[in-house]
Enzyme design. Structure first.
Site, short mmCIF file in Angstrom:
data_model
loop_
_atom_site.label_atom_id
_atom_site.label_comp_id
_atom_site.label_asym_id
_atom_site.label_seq_id
_atom_site.Cartn_x
_atom_site.Cartn_y
_atom_site.Cartn_z
N THR A 50 -36.10 9.96 15.79
CA THR A 50 -34.90 9.44 15.12
C THR A 50 -34.03 10.59 14.63
OG1 THR A 50 -35.95 7.39 14.40
CG2 THR A 50 -34.09 8.16 13.09
N THR A 90 13.97 15.65 -6.39
CA THR A 90 12.73 16.31 -6.82
C THR A 90 12.41 15.82 -8.22
OG1 THR A 90 13.96 18.22 -7.68
CG2 THR A 90 13.16 18.37 -5.41
N SER A 136 6.79 -13.87 -3.63
CA SER A 136 6.40 -14.39 -4.93
C SER A 136 6.20 -15.90 -4.85
CB SER A 136 7.46 -14.06 -5.98
OG SER A 136 7.17 -14.69 -7.21
N SER A 137 5.26 -16.36 -5.67
CA SER A 137 5.05 -17.81 -5.79
C SER A 137 5.96 -18.43 -6.84
CB SER A 137 3.59 -18.09 -6.14
OG SER A 137 3.27 -17.49 -7.39
N LYS A 142 12.38 -13.20 -3.44
CA LYS A 142 11.74 -11.88 -3.61
C LYS A 142 10.93 -11.54 -2.36
CE LYS A 142 9.21 -9.22 -7.11
NZ LYS A 142 8.10 -8.64 -6.35
#
Length: 477
Positions: free
Chosen positions: A141, A187, A318-319, A324
């Site tokens: 093995t 930046t 979105s629920s 969205k």
């Protein structure tokens, strides 16, 4: 449904007569119900194991250790597995105790029973073809498992580099498409100096291109194998010429440039190659996740964010909030990257935890590497096809950010000096007036000079050499 009785030195077990695995595999199934992911879910590893067994059989036959009947049956059995057959018979959990012995024995037993049927015998009639005496001849093995792992990783990394190439090309196309879109560079999340959206995407493409090279470098590390070392690298129970012979046969079977390590004792216990591969995967993940962060920022809003680019609309976001749309593709890729980085910690600890002549934790290393590469490959292709390819630019928004930004005052430094530029910037911040208008009000430069300075090519490239030319505009005026 019939059964057969198999035995090992621990005792006997009753096994379904229809299955091709044997008693040691069944013990492993009973002992290691850990991840729920069986070896059968990693076909690339199964194929690699069969390739090792095939190469070993060919070497043993040429060394006079196997007769032609057994050799032919084993080779046919290995070829069937390499072709995708019998993969459902590889049932051991990927994470297991015993340094991979259960995986090796699952392979030995399946090949033995397929070979027995090819020879006209029943499953379990191991006196004609034995999992240990014939399939595992000249092996352990401890050299089979890591060699097969390296073969599988070599193939996986080759495919992974191709997935990265798909992403690189998608980003390059966008770099070309957006080459004319002027925008503000930033930046520390603050306005910096102008650039183009094409340059931004070109930098992303370069990140991926550089990391493709690192992946291929890491792949090259695992060409070195320890097959022929048997238990600890000394080669005990193998023919003196087996090491060289099996290297040649493995190259023929895989078509890949695998070479035997010079020091098999070191190679049997060493896991540095896996650590380096994992480190490269972490590096790739960090870069890809950073790109996804940038895409989410650049597309934020659309009304109250940057909104410089539009990501493809993939699903309602979105629920509760109608209209969205979320950046779900970059989000899912971020999460894959986090998982890969976590796997790197596991792999590092497993490599460090090895003791003396063998690292018994290679199963969790294999599990981590296989899953990291598989997830990251899928995530990268998903990012390319379902996100990058469909990105569009909001050119007017990008341009307005530039000319309403304080950052463009940096381009004036060579002509009006830092102190004047800082004063202009301060007043622009306080009053909201554009930098362009304030410079004209103070008569620091003419309109012609400003227009020359703010030309696209002058804002995007080194421009000190233009100073004389631009100042001459005022003299001629």
């Amino acid at each position: 449904m019939g059964t057969r009785i198999e035995h090992d030195f621990i005792g006997e077990l009753e096994i379904d007569e229809n299955v091709y695995y044997g008693i040691q595999t069944l013990r492993a199934v009973e002992n290691f119900n850990i991840t729920g992911q069986r070896l059968s879910e990693f076909p690339i590893f199964i194929i690699a194991l069969a390739q090792v067994k095939k190469a070993a059989t060919l070497a043993n036959y040429e060394l006079g250790l196997l007769d032609s009947v057994i050799k032919d049956a084993i080779i046919k059995a290995c070829d069937k597995i390499i072709a995708g057959e019998y993969h459902d018979q590889f049932v051991v959990d990927m994470i297991q105790g015993g340094a991979g012995t259960s995986t090796n024995m699952n392979t030995n037993e399946v090949i033995a029973n397929i070979a027995l049927e090819i020879m006209g015998h029943k499953k379990g009639e191991y006196q004609f073809c034995h999992p240990n005496d014939h399939i595992n001849l000249s092996q352990s093995t401890n050299d089979v498992y890591p060699t097969a792992l390296r073969i599988a990783l070599y193939e996986q990394l080759s495919m992974f580099s191709e997935s990265m190439g798909i992403l690189k090309e998608s980003l390059k196309k966008k770099a070309k498409e957006f080459a004319h879109v002027l925008k503000m560079g930033r930046t520390q999340l603050q306005d910096a100096v102008p650039m183009t959206l094409g340059q931004e995407f070109g930098a992303f493409a370069s990140m991926v291109r550089i990391d493709i090279e690192r992946v291929l470098d890491a792949r090259n590390l695992i060409r070195v194998i320890n097959l022929g070392g048997t238990a600890i690298g000394t080669g005990i129970n193998s023919h003196p010429d087996y090491r060289q012979k099996v290297e040649q046969k493995l190259q023929e079977v895989t078509g890949r440039p695998f070479v035997t390590a010079n020091d098999l004792i070191e190679a049997t216990q060493g896991t540095g190659g896996y650590v380096q591969i994992s480190g490269v995967l972490k590096r790739v993940s960090v870069k890809i996740s950073k790109i996804c962060n940038d895409l989410r920022l650049l597309s934020s809003g659309p009304r109250a964010g940057l909104n410089e680019i539009n990501l493809p609309k993939m699903q309602p976001g979105s629920s509760i909030m109608p209209g969205k749309v979320n950046p779900v593709i970059p989000e899912v890729v971020n999460q894959v990257c986090f998982s890969v980085i976590g796997n790197d910690v596991t792999i590092t600890m497993a490599a460090e935890g090895g003791q003396l002549q063998l690292n018994v934790f290679e199963p969790v290393i294999a599990y981590g590497l296989f899953n990291s590469i598989k997830m990251l490959s899928r995530a990268i292709e998903t990012l390319a096809h379902k996100c990058i390819d469909g990105i569009t630019a909001n050119e007017e928004i990008c341009r307005n950010f530039v000319f309403h930004s304080i950052g463009i005052v940096t381009a004036l430094n060579p002509y009006i000096g830092y102190e004047n530029s800082a004063s202009i910037a301060k007043e622009a911040l306080q009053t909201g007036k554009p930098v362009y208008d304030l410079v004209l009000e103070r008569k620091l430069l003419t309109k012609e000079q400003l227009d020359e300075i703010f030309k696209l090519e002058n804002m995007l490239n080194p421009q000190m050499y233009n100073k004389t030319k631009i100042m001459d505009l005022h003299a001629k005026k």
